[in-house]
Each structure stands twice: as structure tokens, then as C-alpha cells.
Design a protein around this motif. Sequence first.
Motif, PDB file in Angstrom:
ATOM      1  N   UNK A  90      70.734 -17.638 -61.487  1.00 36.77           N
ATOM      2  CA  UNK A  90      72.002 -18.354 -61.375  1.00 36.77           C
ATOM      3  C   UNK A  90      71.843 -19.675 -60.633  1.00 36.77           C
ATOM      4  N   UNK A  91      70.738 -19.839 -59.876  1.00 38.28           N
ATOM      5  CA  UNK A  91      70.572 -21.032 -59.061  1.00 38.28           C
ATOM      6  C   UNK A  91      69.077 -21.361 -58.961  1.00 38.28           C
ATOM      7  N   UNK A  92      68.597 -22.164 -59.898  1.00 40.90           N
ATOM      8  CA  UNK A  92      67.169 -22.500 -59.936  1.00 40.90           C
ATOM      9  C   UNK A  92      66.719 -23.273 -58.698  1.00 40.90           C
ATOM     10  N   UNK A  93      67.488 -24.248 -58.199  1.00 43.08           N
ATOM     11  CA  UNK A  93      67.057 -24.917 -56.961  1.00 43.08           C
ATOM     12  C   UNK A  93      66.848 -23.955 -55.794  1.00 43.08           C
ATOM     13  N   UNK A  94      67.677 -22.895 -55.717  1.00 42.17           N
ATOM     14  CA  UNK A  94      67.506 -21.907 -54.658  1.00 42.17           C
ATOM     15  C   UNK A  94      66.171 -21.177 -54.806  1.00 42.17           C
ATOM     16  N   UNK A  95      65.774 -20.898 -56.040  1.00 41.19           N
ATOM     17  CA  UNK A  95      64.481 -20.258 -56.303  1.00 41.19           C
ATOM     18  C   UNK A  95      63.345 -21.151 -55.821  1.00 41.19           C
ATOM     19  N   UNK A  96      63.424 -22.424 -56.147  1.00 42.77           N
ATOM     20  CA  UNK A  96      62.370 -23.361 -55.750  1.00 42.77           C
ATOM     21  C   UNK A  96      62.335 -23.538 -54.230  1.00 42.77           C
ATOM     22  N   UNK A  97      63.502 -23.560 -53.610  1.00 43.21           N
ATOM     23  CA  UNK A  97      63.555 -23.647 -52.146  1.00 43.21           C
ATOM     24  C   UNK A  97      62.887 -22.433 -51.521  1.00 43.21           C
ATOM     25  N   UNK A  98      63.204 -21.245 -52.039  1.00 44.94           N
ATOM     26  CA  UNK A  98      62.598 -20.038 -51.509  1.00 44.94           C
ATOM     27  C   UNK A  98      61.089 -20.036 -51.670  1.00 44.94           C
ATOM     28  N   UNK A  99      60.611 -20.456 -52.839  1.00 43.99           N
ATOM     29  CA  UNK A  99      59.158 -20.507 -53.067  1.00 43.99           C
ATOM     30  C   UNK A  99      58.497 -21.505 -52.128  1.00 43.99           C
ATOM     31  N   UNK A 100      59.151 -22.647 -51.895  1.00 43.04           N
ATOM     32  CA  UNK A 100      58.598 -23.651 -50.991  1.00 43.04           C
ATOM     33  C   UNK A 100      58.514 -23.128 -49.562  1.00 43.04           C
ATOM     34  N   UNK A 101      59.559 -22.428 -49.110  1.00 40.77           N
ATOM     35  CA  UNK A 101      59.539 -21.846 -47.766  1.00 40.77           C
ATOM     36  C   UNK A 101      58.432 -20.798 -47.662  1.00 40.77           C
ATOM     37  N   UNK A 102      58.269 -20.006 -48.709  1.00 41.63           N
ATOM     38  CA  UNK A 102      57.205 -19.006 -48.696  1.00 41.63           C
ATOM     39  C   UNK A 102      55.827 -19.666 -48.584  1.00 41.63           C
ATOM     40  N   UNK A 103      55.588 -20.688 -49.383  1.00 43.61           N
ATOM     41  CA  UNK A 103      54.300 -21.374 -49.339  1.00 43.61           C
ATOM     42  C   UNK A 103      54.063 -21.981 -47.950  1.00 43.61           C
ATOM     43  N   UNK A 104      55.088 -22.583 -47.391  1.00 39.67           N
ATOM     44  CA  UNK A 104      55.007 -23.150 -46.046  1.00 39.67           C
ATOM     45  C   UNK A 104      54.655 -22.067 -45.028  1.00 39.67           C
ATOM     46  N   UNK A 105      55.394 -20.964 -45.073  1.00 38.36           N
ATOM     47  CA  UNK A 105      55.157 -19.892 -44.116  1.00 38.36           C
ATOM     48  C   UNK A 105      53.840 -19.188 -44.305  1.00 38.36           C
ATOM     49  N   UNK A 106      53.327 -19.216 -45.538  1.00 38.67           N
ATOM     50  CA  UNK A 106      52.105 -18.469 -45.849  1.00 38.67           C
ATOM     51  C   UNK A 106      50.878 -19.006 -45.101  1.00 38.67           C
ATOM     52  N   UNK A 107      50.926 -20.255 -44.656  1.00 37.79           N
ATOM     53  CA  UNK A 107      49.812 -20.748 -43.843  1.00 37.79           C
ATOM     54  C   UNK A 107      49.742 -19.998 -42.512  1.00 37.79           C
ATOM     55  N   UNK A 108      50.908 -19.583 -41.992  1.00 39.16           N
ATOM     56  CA  UNK A 108      50.909 -18.711 -40.829  1.00 39.16           C
ATOM     57  C   UNK A 108      50.520 -17.302 -41.189  1.00 39.16           C
ATOM     58  N   UNK A 109      50.948 -16.847 -42.360  1.00 43.77           N
ATOM     59  CA  UNK A 109      50.638 -15.495 -42.844  1.00 43.77           C
ATOM     60  C   UNK A 109      49.131 -15.296 -42.958  1.00 43.77           C
ATOM     61  N   UNK A 110      48.449 -16.262 -43.594  1.00 39.61           N
ATOM     62  CA  UNK A 110      47.009 -16.132 -43.818  1.00 39.61           C
ATOM     63  C   UNK A 110      46.173 -16.575 -42.624  1.00 39.61           C
ATOM     64  N   UNK A 111      46.552 -17.658 -41.998  1.00 43.31           N
ATOM     65  CA  UNK A 111      45.721 -18.212 -40.919  1.00 43.31           C
ATOM     66  C   UNK A 111      46.174 -17.782 -39.533  1.00 43.31           C
ATOM     67  N   UNK A 112      47.286 -17.061 -39.447  1.00 44.39           N
ATOM     68  CA  UNK A 112      47.833 -16.717 -38.139  1.00 44.39           C
ATOM     69  C   UNK A 112      46.909 -15.909 -37.269  1.00 44.39           C
ATOM     70  N   UNK A 113      46.254 -14.903 -37.858  1.00 43.52           N
ATOM     71  CA  UNK A 113      45.407 -14.015 -37.063  1.00 43.52           C
ATOM     72  C   UNK A 113      44.176 -14.708 -36.500  1.00 43.52           C
ATOM     73  N   UNK A 114      43.876 -15.916 -36.964  1.00 42.95           N
ATOM     74  CA  UNK A 114      42.707 -16.637 -36.457  1.00 42.95           C
ATOM     75  C   UNK A 114      42.836 -17.033 -34.993  1.00 42.95           C
ATOM     76  N   UNK A 115      44.026 -16.923 -34.432  1.00 47.13           N
ATOM     77  CA  UNK A 115      44.154 -17.199 -32.999  1.00 47.13           C
ATOM     78  C   UNK A 115      43.329 -16.213 -32.171  1.00 47.13           C
ATOM     79  N   UNK A 116      43.082 -15.034 -32.744  1.00 48.31           N
ATOM     80  CA  UNK A 116      42.257 -14.041 -32.050  1.00 48.31           C
ATOM     81  C   UNK A 116      40.771 -14.343 -32.167  1.00 48.31           C
TER      82      UNK A 116
END
Length: 406
Positions: A198-224
Motif C-alpha cells: 500500500x505504500x512503496x516509499x515506506x518499504x524503501x524507507x524500512x529497507x534503508x533503515x535496515x541496511x543502515x542498522x545492519x552495519x551495527x548488526x554485523x560489525x557490532x561484536x567487533x568491539x570485543x
Amino acid sequence: MDTGSIAWAITATALVLLMTPGVAFFYGGLVKAKSVVSMMMMSFGALGLISVLWILYGFSMSAVDAPTDFAGNPFADFGLGALATGATSNTDLLGATFGATFAIITVALISGAIADRAKFGSWMIFAGIWATLVYFPVAAWVWGGGWIMELGNTLGLPSVIDYAGGTAVHINAGAAALALALVLGKRVGFQKGITKPHNVPLVLLGAAILWFGWFGFNAGAEWLNGLANVGLIVVNTLGATAAAILGWLVVEKFKDGKATSVGAASGAVAGLVAITPACANLEPGWALLLGVVAGAVCAMAVELKFKFGFDDSLDVVGIHLVGGIIGTLYLGFFAIGTGLFTGGNLGQLAVQAIAAGAVLLYSFIVAFALGFAIEKTIGFRVKNADEVAGIDTVVHGEEAYALNEV
């Protein structure tokens, strides 16, 4: 620990926490306008509930004393009182909070399979029990000293590689999503093409936020690890995701005649899923190939629900389960030093397959039994009439778009 590593831990935790609202936007845009509040509330409900459960006992369950233990003792540090007063409480609590964000998003991902037709209260009951019986123990198996973490030592083979959650997050959530889709059944009038985002821009916004956050998801544990491999992880997270967009769009163009923005967003998520377990153990060129493969295969896999007749509303199975399996098994062929084609033998593939299969089966069985029990007692699915009318007003008393007539 140095202040730079601590600062990255806080940043990564915030990035991963933001991913759950990203899921809410991504899923919310994909459903019909009269279901968007319900869809997004399942993510925010998971955020609230799983955070509390993790602090109370989930973190305690996520580490074991011996590989033969099913899970840690939930009452070992109920409410994290001991962790908060220990000599290393500062970093220990940061690690616990980072782990909580993984638990939250894993549960939230499942909700996409039951869009448009699930009761919120029943979903919350399922989310809490599933997290307790499945996610918390599986996190211990994979990362907390459990049998998957020690499988390589047990068999005299390389260790299972799941850096950021191919098995613990994506296969786990995807298998549970398939189980719930089967329990709740098909939406009214289910067939290919009956519902559109029903809202394609919302889908793209969600995907963009996911991609942005995923750098923390994948690289976050490297602080250890003193950020030792952070460069490799970051470039692989970028490259595999970008390549997956291209892989999805090529398949979509040949299959349907058009390359769509929703396809690009879905391809990005497929690439992120596939690189999650492999981000620290692939050379960048092999990560690009993984992205192309994941994007193309997942673009075809989302059609399976029509072939086999299960209604996975937002393609959690086709993207997260299939993408998680691809990323996990791919390491058996191309992991640095241990993959079949990169200096190793079949041992890496063997342990990857055992881990993936075990988590898939366990999550599916428990989710199916739990979902079935809820459906047969208090009910999990809304009435057909409420589904057709749109469940936002029925379940939550709200509308996503309250437009005033002039």
C-alpha cells in the motif's frame, strides 16, 4: 577496555535497535492500508516484551556451562542484579544490551508471515514463549558455549561459523514463520497478485533503515575483538547487499518483465540476510558472488508459497529462511582458509549443514506446536470479516491514515 571500543558498542547497539522499527516500516509498507498499524505493532510489541524478558532471564539463558546443556539457568542472574554490580559491569551490561537487540529483531521478523490476520494478544503470547523456548536456548547453542559452538571440536572438524546470526536469527525466524503461516492458514482470497504494497516509499524507507542498522548488526561484536576485522565486515556488508539488489532485479526483469523498487528493497534484505553469518569469513569478491546468488535465488524462492500453497504474507520464508540457509552453507565452500574451494575440505560444509538443519527443525516444531495450541485455545487468527474489513480498527482502534473530509 578502551573508550573507543565502548563507544562503538553503544553505537552498534543503537543501530541494531533501530533495525526493529526498520522492520516495522518495511513490513508496514508491504501490507494493505487497513492493516499497517497491526503490522507495525507486532514489531513494537516484540521490542517491548523481548527487552523485558531478556533482562529478567533471557540473557542468563543465552550462555551455558557445558555444551551438553540445553540452555543457561534462567534464574542464575534474574534481572541482571549480579551483572550490574560486578567488577566489569560496565562492559558486561553493554554486551547484554547488544545481545538483547538481536533477540528483539529475531522475534519481530517472524510477524511478516502472518500479516493481515493475527490477533495482537495472541502474537504477544507466542512471542514471549517462543523467545523463551527457542531463541534464548539457540543463542546459547550458537554463541554461548553450546553444542553448535563446540560442534567442530566434538567432531574433529572446523568450528561452525555464524558470526552474526545466519542460524540463530534468520533460519530460526524463517522456520518459525513457516510454521505460523501453516497454522494460521491462507488469507481470504489468497492468490498471486491479490494484494499489493500500500505504500512503496515506506518499504524503501524500512529497507534503508535496515541496511543502515545492519552495519551495527554485523560489525557490532567487533568491539570485543578490538575492531580487528571491522574493515572486512563492513565492506562485505556493503558489497553483498548491493550485489543482491542486482541479482534480484535481473531475475525479476526476466520473470515479470519489470524491475521494481520493492524488488530492489527485497533484494537488499536478502543480501543482508545472506552475508550475516559470513561477513567476517569471506574475501570481498566471494561476498559479491554470495550477494548475487542470494538475490537471485530468493527472488525465485518467494514464489514457493504459491506453488506449495502456504501463505507467507511478506516472504519471511523466501528471504530470511532461504537467505539464511544460503549464507550459512556458502561458508562451507568459500570461508577463508576452511571452505572447500578456499583451502579446506568438506568439514566446514558438514558442520554448517548440521547447525542449519538442527535450528530449522527445532524452531519449526516448537513454533508449530505453540501456534497450534494458541489457535485452538484463545485463537490466533482474527475473524474473516475483520480481516476483510481491515484489522487495524478492530484490534487497535486506530487507522494509519485518518484523512479528514473537506
